[in-house]
Design a protein around this motif. Structure first.
Motif, PDB file in Angstrom:
ATOM      1  N   MET A  71       0.811  -1.232   0.000  1.00  0.00           N
ATOM      2  CA  MET A  71       0.000   0.000   0.000  1.00  0.00           C
ATOM      3  C   MET A  71       0.843   1.279   0.000  1.00  0.00           C
ATOM      4  O   MET A  71       0.549   2.183  -0.767  1.00  0.00           O
ATOM      5  CB  MET A  71      -0.954   0.008   1.202  1.00  0.00           C
ATOM      6  CG  MET A  71      -2.056  -1.018   1.091  1.00  0.00           C
ATOM      7  SD  MET A  71      -3.422  -0.482   0.048  1.00  0.00           S
ATOM      8  CE  MET A  71      -4.433  -1.940   0.007  1.00  0.00           C
ATOM      9  N   PRO A  72       1.883   1.360   0.871  1.00  0.00           N
ATOM     10  CA  PRO A  72       2.698   2.585   0.835  1.00  0.00           C
ATOM     11  C   PRO A  72       3.329   2.794  -0.548  1.00  0.00           C
ATOM     12  O   PRO A  72       3.459   3.927  -1.008  1.00  0.00           O
ATOM     13  CB  PRO A  72       3.787   2.332   1.883  1.00  0.00           C
ATOM     14  CG  PRO A  72       3.255   1.263   2.767  1.00  0.00           C
ATOM     15  CD  PRO A  72       2.360   0.420   1.909  1.00  0.00           C
ATOM     16  N   LYS A  73       3.685   1.672  -1.205  1.00  0.00           N
ATOM     17  CA  LYS A  73       4.297   1.770  -2.526  1.00  0.00           C
ATOM     18  C   LYS A  73       3.288   2.342  -3.526  1.00  0.00           C
ATOM     19  O   LYS A  73       3.615   3.225  -4.317  1.00  0.00           O
ATOM     20  CB  LYS A  73       4.763   0.372  -2.954  1.00  0.00           C
ATOM     21  CG  LYS A  73       5.803   0.408  -4.046  1.00  0.00           C
ATOM     22  CD  LYS A  73       6.315  -0.997  -4.337  1.00  0.00           C
ATOM     23  CE  LYS A  73       6.675  -1.097  -5.808  1.00  0.00           C
ATOM     24  NZ  LYS A  73       6.566  -2.458  -6.320  1.00  0.00           N
ATOM     25  N   LEU A  74       2.055   1.821  -3.434  1.00  0.00           N
ATOM     26  CA  LEU A  74       0.993   2.330  -4.310  1.00  0.00           C
ATOM     27  C   LEU A  74       0.788   3.818  -4.080  1.00  0.00           C
ATOM     28  O   LEU A  74       0.624   4.602  -5.022  1.00  0.00           O
ATOM     29  CB  LEU A  74      -0.323   1.601  -4.038  1.00  0.00           C
ATOM     30  CG  LEU A  74      -0.564   0.280  -4.762  1.00  0.00           C
ATOM     31  CD1 LEU A  74      -1.906  -0.304  -4.349  1.00  0.00           C
ATOM     32  CD2 LEU A  74      -0.536   0.505  -6.280  1.00  0.00           C
ATOM     33  N   ALA A  75       0.781   4.204  -2.801  1.00  0.00           N
ATOM     34  CA  ALA A  75       0.570   5.619  -2.469  1.00  0.00           C
ATOM     35  C   ALA A  75       1.630   6.480  -3.139  1.00  0.00           C
ATOM     36  O   ALA A  75       1.330   7.539  -3.701  1.00  0.00           O
ATOM     37  CB  ALA A  75       0.597   5.801  -0.952  1.00  0.00           C
ATOM     38  N   GLU A  76       2.889   6.032  -3.088  1.00  0.00           N
ATOM     39  CA  GLU A  76       3.979   6.805  -3.718  1.00  0.00           C
ATOM     40  C   GLU A  76       3.774   6.911  -5.229  1.00  0.00           C
ATOM     41  O   GLU A  76       3.968   7.972  -5.825  1.00  0.00           O
ATOM     42  CB  GLU A  76       5.338   6.153  -3.413  1.00  0.00           C
ATOM     43  CG  GLU A  76       5.824   6.359  -1.986  1.00  0.00           C
ATOM     44  CD  GLU A  76       5.773   7.822  -1.542  1.00  0.00           C
ATOM     45  OE1 GLU A  76       6.243   8.703  -2.303  1.00  0.00           O
ATOM     46  OE2 GLU A  76       5.230   8.101  -0.451  1.00  0.00           O
ATOM     47  N   GLN A  77       3.380   5.777  -5.824  1.00  0.00           N
ATOM     48  CA  GLN A  77       3.172   5.785  -7.275  1.00  0.00           C
ATOM     49  C   GLN A  77       2.023   6.724  -7.676  1.00  0.00           C
ATOM     50  O   GLN A  77       2.099   7.413  -8.681  1.00  0.00           O
ATOM     51  CB  GLN A  77       2.877   4.358  -7.764  1.00  0.00           C
ATOM     52  CG  GLN A  77       4.119   3.468  -7.722  1.00  0.00           C
ATOM     53  CD  GLN A  77       3.782   2.015  -8.040  1.00  0.00           C
ATOM     54  OE1 GLN A  77       2.973   1.399  -7.372  1.00  0.00           O
ATOM     55  NE2 GLN A  77       4.396   1.495  -9.081  1.00  0.00           N
ATOM     56  N   ILE A  78       0.978   6.731  -6.839  1.00  0.00           N
ATOM     57  CA  ILE A  78      -0.169   7.620  -7.115  1.00  0.00           C
ATOM     58  C   ILE A  78       0.286   9.078  -7.030  1.00  0.00           C
ATOM     59  O   ILE A  78      -0.017   9.910  -7.888  1.00  0.00           O
ATOM     60  CB  ILE A  78      -1.322   7.343  -6.119  1.00  0.00           C
ATOM     61  CG1 ILE A  78      -1.960   5.987  -6.424  1.00  0.00           C
ATOM     62  CG2 ILE A  78      -2.375   8.447  -6.160  1.00  0.00           C
ATOM     63  CD1 ILE A  78      -2.903   5.476  -5.360  1.00  0.00           C
ATOM     64  N   LYS A  79       1.034   9.369  -5.974  1.00  0.00           N
ATOM     65  CA  LYS A  79       1.567  10.723  -5.777  1.00  0.00           C
ATOM     66  C   LYS A  79       2.390  11.152  -6.992  1.00  0.00           C
ATOM     67  O   LYS A  79       2.198  12.250  -7.529  1.00  0.00           O
ATOM     68  CB  LYS A  79       2.495  10.718  -4.554  1.00  0.00           C
ATOM     69  CG  LYS A  79       1.970  11.502  -3.383  1.00  0.00           C
ATOM     70  CD  LYS A  79       3.006  11.514  -2.274  1.00  0.00           C
ATOM     71  CE  LYS A  79       2.410  10.933  -1.023  1.00  0.00           C
ATOM     72  NZ  LYS A  79       3.323  10.965   0.115  1.00  0.00           N
ATOM     73  N   ASP A  80       3.309  10.268  -7.405  1.00  0.00           N
ATOM     74  CA  ASP A  80       4.187  10.606  -8.528  1.00  0.00           C
ATOM     75  C   ASP A  80       3.374  10.875  -9.793  1.00  0.00           C
ATOM     76  O   ASP A  80       3.611  11.854 -10.505  1.00  0.00           O
ATOM     77  CB  ASP A  80       5.181   9.457  -8.793  1.00  0.00           C
ATOM     78  CG  ASP A  80       6.192   9.343  -7.655  1.00  0.00           C
ATOM     79  OD1 ASP A  80       6.282  10.299  -6.867  1.00  0.00           O
ATOM     80  OD2 ASP A  80       6.859   8.290  -7.555  1.00  0.00           O
ATOM     81  N   ALA A  81       2.412   9.991 -10.047  1.00  0.00           N
ATOM     82  CA  ALA A  81       1.599  10.141 -11.260  1.00  0.00           C
ATOM     83  C   ALA A  81       0.852  11.471 -11.225  1.00  0.00           C
ATOM     84  O   ALA A  81       0.809  12.213 -12.215  1.00  0.00           O
ATOM     85  CB  ALA A  81       0.623   8.974 -11.373  1.00  0.00           C
TER      86      ALA A  81
END
Lengths: 339, 318
Positions: B1-11
C-alpha cells in the motif's frame, strides 16, 4: 450516595411505574434512546447513542396539531406530550446540548410549548464518561466528561457501582425517593479518581475562531472546505445541537395534521424560495452556513457555541469531513483579522 | 500500500506539473484510523497529500460530474465502473478525464473491525500485508483483511479497473463473480417475511439521504423526494412506508445503472442493509438481460436498449 450496578434494573423498573423512562438500548451495532419497559433493557456501557437525546424533546417529526374542516367550521386538536419522563444514562455532552437548545425554544420572541413542556416534565440522569472517545472534544467547547450542565443527577462509574452526585432540586427529590445508600469515603474517593483519570485527549483550538468568522464570510477558504461534502444530512441529523426544522402539512384536502420535521442546511431545498431563487446556490454556501451557525450566529444570538464536542459528525460522515479539521482550516485561513 | 501511495503521488504530481490536468481527485489520509478522505489537488504540492490505504472506500466518480477543465481521478475498480456508466449517460466527457487506475482487492469495513474489539473506540489500525492489527485503549486484535472487507468488496469481481489511462501497481488475478446467495435467500422468504424485514430495516431510516448523495449514479437535479408540487412522498420520517418508498424508487431508478459499489450502504449512518435492494436489481438485470453496468465502454445501458429476444415475462406468458 451510591447505587450498585446490580440494583440499576430494579431501580429503573420502579421508575417505569411512575415515569416514561428513556435509556440507551442496543439496536444492532449501536445504541439509541428508547422508552424502555424493563430495567434490563438499558445499556449503560456503550459510548454515546447514535442519535442524540435531543430527539426525545424535539423529535425528527412532530405532529403540532390535527385539523379538519367541515361545513360547520375548522377544528384543531393539539396533543402536547406532558408525560413525566426520566432520561437515564445521558452523557454530559447531550445534557449540555439541551441547555443550548433551550435558547432556541425559549427566548424573548418564542416559547415552544411542545419542547418546553417536555423539558419541564423531565428528569435528566447522566452518566459521566470514564473513557472519552478519541473523537470527543467536549472540553474544548466548555463541556467535560463529568460536566453537570443540564443534569439533575450525575452517576459516576466506580466499577461495581455508580456514585450519585445531586445536581438540582429535581435530582435531590428523585434521589430521596429512590432511597440511595450513602456513599462511603472509599466510594467517594473512587469517584474522584475516576473523574481525574478520565482524559479527553482531543483538543480543538477555538481561540479567535469567532473573530475570524465575523469577517471571513467571503474568504477563499470556503471555496475549498466544502469540496468533498456530499450534501447529505447525516451530520446535522446526528448533531445534538442542530435544530433547524421545516413545517409541512400531512393532509388530504383539509383533513390532516401539521408536522414539524428536522431540516438540514446541507440540503439544496433548505433555503429554496418560492420564486425558485436560492440564496445558497451550492454546497459551499450550505456548508459555510453550518459552520457559521454553530460558531458565529449562535454566539451572536445567545452567547454560546452551538457545539458540544460529542464527535458524532466526525464518526458518521460518509466522507470523513471532520469538523475539527475544518475549524483548524478556518482558523488558519488567510482572512485577515485586521482587514 | 505505501508503494501504491507513492506511485499515485508521482503520477498525480507529474500530471499537474506538466499541466495535463487542472485537478486530481484522490484520497488523503483521513482523521480516523485507516480512513482515506477525498482530496482535491490542484498543485503538485497539494498532490503530496495523496495516499492509498484500506480505507479509501468512497466512490470518487461522485465528484467528477460537471467539473470544469481536465480532471484526473485516482480510481479503483468500482469507481471506474461508475465512471463508465456516467460517461454513457453523458455526465462525464471521457476526453476531459484522465483515469489513474488502481487495482483494488477491497476496502475494510470499520464496523467489522470495531466488532472485533466489542465496539470499543478504535485508536489505530495498522496494515501489514494481508492482515491488519486493530488497537483500542485496552486491547488489540489481528485479523485477515479478507475477513474485514465491506460486503460489496467481498462480492466484487471487478477490482481491476476495466479502463484507465495509466495503471498504478499490478493487475490482480481475476476473481470469480460472487453468487447471489443473500438475494436468493431473501427471495425465498414469504411476502409477509420480506415485508417484515423491510419494515424493520426502514424504521431505522432518518431520511438524511446520505445513501442518495453518496451514490455516483444518483444525480437528478431535483430528486423526487425534494419535490413538493406534486408531493410524491411524505416528508416526515415517522412513516416507515414513506422511507421504504424513497429507497425503493431510488433503487429502481438505478436499475441497470447500479455498479454495485456499495457506496449507499457504507454512507448510511443507521446501518441499513441497503445493498440487499440494490443487489437484487443487479441480479435481475444480470438474469434478464445478461447485462452488468459499467463493465465496458461498448455495451449500452441495459434499460436504454432493446433486442427482440429480450424477455417479456412481465408482459407476456413465455
Amino acid at each position: 450516595m451510591i447505587i450498585s450496578k446490580k440494583d440499576i434494573p430494579g431501580f429503573l423498573d420502579k421508575l417505569i411505574s411512575e415515569y416514561q423512562v428513556f435509556a440507551p438500548v442496543q439496536e444492532g451495532s449501536y445504541t439509541l434512546f428508547k422508552s424502555i419497559t424493563s430495567g434490563t433493557d438499558a445499556v449503560l456501557t456503550a459510548d454515546n447513542t447514535k442519535l442524540p437525546a435531543k430527539e426525545i424533546f424535539f423529535p425528527q417529526s412532530e405532529k403540532l396539531f390535527n385539523y379538519n374542516v367541515t361545513e360547520t367550521g375548522a377544528k384543531l386538536e393539539t396533543d402536547i406530550d406532558d408525560r413525566k419522563k426520566v432520561i437515564f444514562g445521558v452523557r454530559p455532552c447531550d445534557a449540555r446540548s439541551l441547555v443550548l437548545l433551550d435558547n432556541v425554544f425559549n427566548n424573548d420572541k418564542f416559547q415552544d410549548p411542545y419542547y418546553l413542556t417536555r423539558r419541564a416534565n423531565t428528569i435528566m440522569v447522566g452518566i459521566g464518561c470514564n473513557t472519552p472517545a478519541s473523537t470527543c472534544f467536549c472540553t474544548s467547547v466548555k463541556g467535560g466528561p463529568f460536566d453537570t450542565t443540564g443534569l439533575d443527577l450525575l452517576l459516576i462509574d466506580t466499577g461495581d457501582a455508580f456514585v450519585v452526585e445531586v445536581v438540582s432540586d429535581k435530582g435531590k427529590a428523585l434521589a430521596k425517593q429512590a432511597g440511595f445508600a450513602a456513599a462511603s469515603d472509599n466510594d467517594k474517593s473512587a469517584a474522584a479518581k475516576a473523574k481525574e483519570a478520565a482524559k479527553v485527549t482531543c483538543q480543538v483550538n477555538i481561540d479567535g475562531l469567532k473573530d475570524k468568522l465575523d469577517i471571513n464570510f467571503y474568504a477563499p477558504i470556503w471555496d475549498k472546505i466544502h469540496e468533498k461534502c456530499l450534501g447529505c444530512g447525516a451530520c446535522t441529523y446526528l448533531c445534538p445541537t442542530c435544530h433547524c426544522f421545516d413545517i409541512v402539512d400531512d393532509a388530504v384536502d383539509c383533513n390532516g395534521c401539521r408536522v414539524r420535521n428536522w431540516d438540514s442546511c446541507a440540503f439544496p431545498i433548505f433555503t429554496l424560495h418560492g420564486s425558485g431563487h436560492n440564496p445558497r446556490t451550492s454546497n459551499k454556501e450550505r456548508y459555510r452556513n453550518r459552520i457559521m451557525h454553530k460558531f458565529k450566529y449562535f454566539v451572536d444570538n445567545f452567547g454560546e457555541i452551538a457545539c458540544v464536542g460529542c464527535g458524532r459528525c466526525i464518526k458518521n460522515c460518509p466522507v470523513n469531513m471532520d469538523i475539527r479539521v475544518v475549524l483548524d482550516d478556518v482558523r488558519g485561513s488567510e482572512a485577515r483579522l485586521d482587514s | 500500500m505505501p508503494k501504491l501511495a507513492e506511485q499515485i503521488k508521482d503520477a498525480a504530481k507529474k500530471l499537474l506539473a506538466e499541466q495535463k490536468v487542472d485537478l486530481v481527485v484522490g484520497f488523503a489520509e483521513g482523521s480516523l484510523p485507516l480512513r482515506g478522505t477525498p482530496l482535491f489537488a490542484r498543485t503538485p504540492e497539494e498532490a503530496d497529500k495523496l495516499t492509498w490505504n484500506l480505507g479509501c472506500e468512497n466512490n470518487l466518480a461522485n465528484y467528477l460530474r460537471k467539473k470544469p477543465g481536465k480532471v484526473a481521478v485516482v480510481a479503483k475498480g468500482c469507481d471506474v465502473r461508475a465512471i463508465i456508466a456516467l460517461v454513457k449517460e453523458n455526465q462525464i466527457n471521457r476526453d476531459d478525464l484522465y483515469i489513474i487506475g488502481v487495482p483494488c482487492s477491497g476496502m475494510i469495513d470499520r464496523k467489522k473491525t470495531a466488532a472485533l474489539l466489542d465496539d470499543e473506540d478504535i485508536l489505530a489500525i495498522e496494515e501489514s500485508g494481508d492482515t491488519v492489527v486493530i488497537k483500542s485503549n485496552n486491547s488489540s486484535a489481528t485479523a485477515k483483511v479478507a475477513d474485514l472487507l465491506h460486503n460489496s468488496c467481498r462480492d466484487c469481481s471487478y477490482g481491476n479497473p476495466v479502463i484507465y489511462d495509466e495503471l498504478v501497481g499490478e493487475l490482480l488475478p481475476e476473481k470469480e463473480a460472487a453468487d447471489f446467495t443473500e438475494i436468493n435467500d431473501f427471495e425465498a422468504k414469504s411476502v409477509a417475511e420480506r415485508r417484515a424485514f423491510m419494515n424493520s430495516e426502514f424504521s431505522k431510516c432518518i431520511r438524511c439521504y446520505a445513501c442518495r448523495n453518496a451514490c455516483p449514479l444518483c444525480y437528478c437535479e431535483e430528486c423526487f423526494v425534494d419535490c413538493n408540487q406534486p408531493e410524491w412522498i411524505g416528508k416526515s420520517a415517522y412513516n416507515t412506508e414513506d422511507n421504504i418508498l424513497f429507497q425503493v424508487v431510488r433503487v429502481f431508478h438505478c436499475a441497470g445503472r447500479c455498479v454495485d459499489c456499495g457506496a449507499c450502504e457504507r454512507a448510511c449512518p443507521m446501518g441499513i442493509n441497503l445493498r440487499l435492494l440494490t443487489r437484487k436489481l443487479v441480479k435481475d438485470v444480470k438474469e434478464l438481460y445478461n447485462a452488468e453496468a459499467g463493465v465496458n465502454m461498448e455495451d449500452k445501458p441495459a434499460l436504454a436498449t432493446f433486442t427482440v429476444d429480450d424477455p417479456e415475462a412481465f408482459l407476456l406468458k413465455e
